[in-house]
Design an enzyme around this catalytic site. Structure first.
Site, PDB file in Angstrom:
ATOM      1  N   CYS A   1       0.832  -1.236  -0.101  1.00  9.35           N
ATOM      2  CA  CYS A   1      -0.173  -0.090  -0.096  1.00  9.35           C
ATOM      3  C   CYS A   1       0.730   1.336  -0.038  1.00  9.35           C
ATOM      4  O   CYS A   1       1.959   1.301   0.859  1.00  9.35           O
ATOM      5  CB  CYS A   1      -0.956  -0.013   1.385  1.00  9.35           C
ATOM      6  SG  CYS A   1      -2.028   1.585   1.115  1.00  9.35           S
ATOM      7  N   GLY A   2       0.681   2.025  -1.034  1.00 10.60           N
ATOM      8  CA  GLY A   2       1.558   3.325  -0.997  1.00 10.60           C
ATOM      9  C   GLY A   2       0.887   4.419  -0.175  1.00 10.60           C
ATOM     10  O   GLY A   2       1.549   5.553  -0.039  1.00 10.60           O
TER      11      GLY A   2
END
Length: 284
Positions: free
Chosen positions: A125-126
């Site tokens: 997840c960025g």
């Protein structure tokens, strides 16, 4: 620096094996490496730069990753904003070089370390560490809506195989995402692999920043996983007019692509695909 893969001993169980003696046996297996990378950013001069982000990534192309991250977060505008970027020693023994130290050019403001804008990210997840939509939405200075790029659907259908053929580390591990930058003719310009989808994209964009190729007008970005909001935002920040993914997009990704005038293609598998936004760029 660093290694992308590592070997481990595993117990291989095959319930379909004809010979009971071969149902369970020990053998070596290759895994994708996942290690933390700390990105430190600040002005030049004596003293350490302040830690800005820690991301879980596959070692390799770490300078590209750091520069791409800073660009897609809106903290730098071009390579001219970076005076130096170098790998430096961390606290590990032996040293794994899991720190990138970025010195900003004179006049470039240092990023504020706001607790509501926590940049700790996992490999999956960025934007997990950011506290609000206002904190994750960063507007690009590169308009893509008027980009005249057009791509035949037949050529798009060939890109997943071209991307896969260039994934050398995936062949050994089966555990790495890929991002590839292509020309309108389907030529692969650069490919990067990582355990994180967003890291692979940042590595591609960071390469483009360091090569002074921004904006990436007239190019398309192909990713091996799904098209999430953060990948769409990163493509827009680099001026990419078309983002294609082998899996599904999210609603927020489609909304952002529509707002930016960016073409978003999902479920690009075999000879089928869904064009969610910017369909005028895909010629059937």
């Amino acid at each position: 620096m660093g290694r992308a893969t590592d070997r481990r001993s595993v117990l291989r169980i095959d319930l379909d094996a004809a010979d009971d003696a071969r149902v369970a046996l020990r053998r070596p297996d290759t895994l994708a490496v996942e290690e933390p990378l700390e990105i430190r950013v600040g002005p030049g001069g004596p003293g350490r730069r302040r830690p800005l982000a820690v991301t879980m990534r596959t070692p390799g192309d770490d300078l590209d990753l750091a520069i791409g991250f800073l660009l897609t977060e809106g903290l730098i505008r071009s390579d001219a904003d970076v005076h130096t970027a170098q790998l430096c020693s961390g606290v590990e023994t032996p040293n794994t070089y899991n720190v990138v130290d970025v010195v900003l050019s004179p006049g470039v403001p240092a990023p504020e370390t706001d607790p509501t804008r926590n940049f700790y990210t996992t490999s999956s997840c960025g934007v997990c560490g950011k506290a609000s939509i206002d904190a994750v939405r960063t507007r690009s200075r590169f308009p893509v809506a008027d980009d005249p790029l057009t791509v035949p659907a037949k050529l798009l259908a060939e890109l997943p195989d071209r991307l896969r053929a260039a994934q050398r580390a995936f062949d050994r591990t089966g555990g790495l995402h890929a991002a590839g930058l292509f020309t309108p003719d389907g030529e692969l310009v650069v490919l990067r692999e990582d355990v994180g989808r967003h890291n692979a994209v940042d590595k591609v964009i960071g390469w483009a920043v360091r090569q002074r190729r921004l904006p990436l007008a007239g190019h398309l970005l192909m990713v091996s996983g799904r098209a999430s909001f953060e990948l769409t935002q990163k493509a827009w920040m680099a001026g990419v007019p078309l983002l294609a993914a082998v899996s599904a997009p999210s609603t927020l990704a489609a909304d952002l692509a529509d707002e930016a005038g960016l073409t978003l293609v999902g479920f690009l598998r075999g000879r089928t695909m869904n064009v969610y936004t910017g369909a005028h760029r895909v010629t059937p």
